[in-house]
Design a protein around this motif. Structure first.
Motif, PDB file in Angstrom:
ATOM      1  N   PRO A  20     -20.599  19.482  65.958  1.00  0.00           N
ATOM      2  CA  PRO A  20     -21.187  19.725  64.650  1.00  0.00           C
ATOM      3  C   PRO A  20     -22.412  18.680  64.486  1.00  0.00           C
ATOM      4  CG  PRO A  20     -18.875  19.694  64.554  1.00  0.00           C
ATOM      5  CD  PRO A  20     -19.217  19.460  65.835  1.00  0.00           C
ATOM      6  N   ARG A  21     -23.612  18.974  63.976  1.00  0.00           N
ATOM      7  CA  ARG A  21     -24.659  17.871  63.941  1.00  0.00           C
ATOM      8  C   ARG A  21     -25.521  18.342  62.648  1.00  0.00           C
ATOM      9  NH1 ARG A  21     -28.635  19.537  68.875  1.00  0.00           N
ATOM     10  NH2 ARG A  21     -30.059  18.437  67.431  1.00  0.00           N
ATOM     11  N   SER A  22     -26.087  17.198  62.375  1.00  0.00           N
ATOM     12  CA  SER A  22     -26.915  17.446  61.117  1.00  0.00           C
ATOM     13  C   SER A  22     -28.172  16.726  61.171  1.00  0.00           C
ATOM     14  CB  SER A  22     -26.023  16.457  59.784  1.00  0.00           C
ATOM     15  OG  SER A  22     -26.005  15.111  60.101  1.00  0.00           O
ATOM     16  N   ARG A  23     -29.109  17.113  60.469  1.00  0.00           N
ATOM     17  CA  ARG A  23     -30.544  16.701  60.635  1.00  0.00           C
ATOM     18  C   ARG A  23     -30.722  15.758  59.105  1.00  0.00           C
ATOM     19  NH1 ARG A  23     -34.794  17.872  63.752  1.00  0.00           N
ATOM     20  NH2 ARG A  23     -33.587  19.774  64.526  1.00  0.00           N
ATOM     21  N   CYS A  24     -31.093  14.641  59.228  1.00  0.00           N
ATOM     22  CA  CYS A  24     -31.538  13.752  58.222  1.00  0.00           C
ATOM     23  C   CYS A  24     -32.764  13.249  58.045  1.00  0.00           C
ATOM     24  CB  CYS A  24     -30.291  12.596  57.991  1.00  0.00           C
ATOM     25  SG  CYS A  24     -30.776  11.430  56.545  1.00  0.00           S
ATOM     26  N   VAL A  29     -31.396  13.272  63.616  1.00  0.00           N
ATOM     27  CA  VAL A  29     -30.124  14.287  63.941  1.00  0.00           C
ATOM     28  C   VAL A  29     -29.186  13.393  64.342  1.00  0.00           C
ATOM     29  CG1 VAL A  29     -29.599  15.881  65.702  1.00  0.00           C
ATOM     30  CG2 VAL A  29     -32.085  16.040  64.730  1.00  0.00           C
ATOM     31  N   LYS A  30     -27.927  13.785  63.788  1.00  0.00           N
ATOM     32  CA  LYS A  30     -26.635  13.102  64.074  1.00  0.00           C
ATOM     33  C   LYS A  30     -25.812  14.165  64.667  1.00  0.00           C
ATOM     34  CE  LYS A  30     -28.051   9.017  62.891  1.00  0.00           C
ATOM     35  NZ  LYS A  30     -28.133   7.897  63.821  1.00  0.00           N
ATOM     36  N   THR A  31     -24.926  13.806  65.700  1.00  0.00           N
ATOM     37  CA  THR A  31     -23.951  14.490  65.879  1.00  0.00           C
ATOM     38  C   THR A  31     -22.537  13.600  66.140  1.00  0.00           C
ATOM     39  OG1 THR A  31     -24.148  13.957  68.448  1.00  0.00           O
ATOM     40  CG2 THR A  31     -25.215  16.107  67.462  1.00  0.00           C
ATOM     41  N   ILE A  32     -21.349  14.461  66.098  1.00  0.00           N
ATOM     42  CA  ILE A  32     -20.130  13.587  66.219  1.00  0.00           C
ATOM     43  C   ILE A  32     -19.878  13.339  67.627  1.00  0.00           C
ATOM     44  CG2 ILE A  32     -19.270  14.978  64.005  1.00  0.00           C
ATOM     45  CD1 ILE A  32     -17.472  16.335  66.153  1.00  0.00           C
TER      46      ILE A  32
END
Length: 218
Positions: A20-24, A29-32
Motif C-alpha cells: 500500500p502506498r500513498s501520495r501526499c 510518496v509513502k509506503t508501508i
C-alpha cells in the motif's frame, strides 16, 4: 524485492508484493514497511540475518560479497542496517568496566579509537583517529548515568585518552592494560642494557654482547 541464497545453490525466490502506498503533496510518496523486510531494503530480514553471519565469518566485506554473490555496496548496506538495528535495541544498562584502545590499519597509516564493554565482550563504539576528541566522542555515546557508574577504564597510555577518561568518567579508576605496561618495561630494560653494555665494552668486557633477546623475552 527477492529472497537470495548464496552459491552454490544460487536460488532466488522473488517476492513481488503490492505494498500500500500513498501520495501526499507535502510529504511525497509513502509506503508501508512489510514485516519481512526493512525499509527500502531489497532483501528479506531472513537473508540479511544470514548475510550478517557470513560477514562475521569473513575477514573483509569483499570476501563476504563474493560468497553471497552481491556487490560490495549491497553487503555494506546490509551491515549498516544490522548495526543500526542493534543500536536501537541497546539498553542503557550499567557498565562497570570499559576499555579504550587505539587500533591501526592500512599498513599502520590510519588509526581508530575503540570503546569496549570488558565484562560483556562487545564493542560499544568506534571513532576515527586516536585523539582526545575521538575518545571523548565514543565515551559520549554512554548516558551520563552510565558514565558515572563506570568503576574502571582500561586505556591506552596516551595522554589524550587520560584527559578524556578523567573528564567523561570522573568516578572511574584508570587502569593501564598489561600490553602497554610490558612494552614500556621492555623499552626501559633495553635502554639500561645498552648503557651497561657500552660501559663494559669500554673496559673490553663483552659479557652483555648478544644478550638482548635474553633480557627482553625471559
Amino acid at each position: 524485492m527477492f529472497q537470495a541464497y548464496p552459491k552454490p545453490a544460487s536460488v532466488r525466490s522473488p517476492i513481488l508484493p503490492r505494498l500500500p502506498r500513498s501520495r501526499c503533496a507535502e510529504h511525497g510518496v509513502k509506503t508501508i514497511v512489510p514485516p519481512w523486510a526493512g525499509k527500502h531494503s531489497r532483501f528479506t530480514l531472513l537473508f540479511e540475518a544470514f548475510a550478517v553471519e557470513v560477514l562475521q565469518a569473513c575477514r573483509t566485506v569483499k570476501a563476504a560479497a563474493a560468497l553471497l554473490g552481491l556487490s560490495w555496496d549491497a553487503v555494506q548496506t546490509i551491515m549498516d542496517r544490522a548495526v543500526a538495528r542493534g543500536l536501537e535495541r541497546r539498553e542503557a544498562t550499567p557498565i562497570k568496566h570499559i576499555g579504550i584502545d587505539a587500533k591501526s590499519f592500512g599498513r599502520g597509516q590510519d588509526s581508530i579509537t575503540v570503546l569496549t564493554d570488558l565484562d560483556g565482550s562487545r564493542v560499544l563504539d568506534v571513532a576515527p583517529e586516536r585523539t582526545q576528541v575521538a575518545a571523548g566522542s565514543v565515551l559520549a555515546t554512554l548516558t551520563v548515568e552510565q558514565r558515572q557508574k563506570v568503576c574502571a577504564v582500561a586505556a591506552d597510555m596516551l595522554p589524550a585518552y587520560a584527559q578524556a577518561v578523567a573528564t567523561q568518567t570522573p568516578n572511574a579508576e584508570r587502569v593501564h592494560d598489561k600490553f602497554h605496561v610490558a612494552k614500556h618495561l621492555g623499552e626501559a630494560v633495553d635502554q639500561v642494557r645498552r648503557a651497561e653494555n657500552k660501559a663494559l665494552q669500554a673496559e673490553d668486557d663483552d659479557r652483555l654482547k648478544g644478550t638482548r633477546q635474553l633480557w627482553l623475552f625471559t
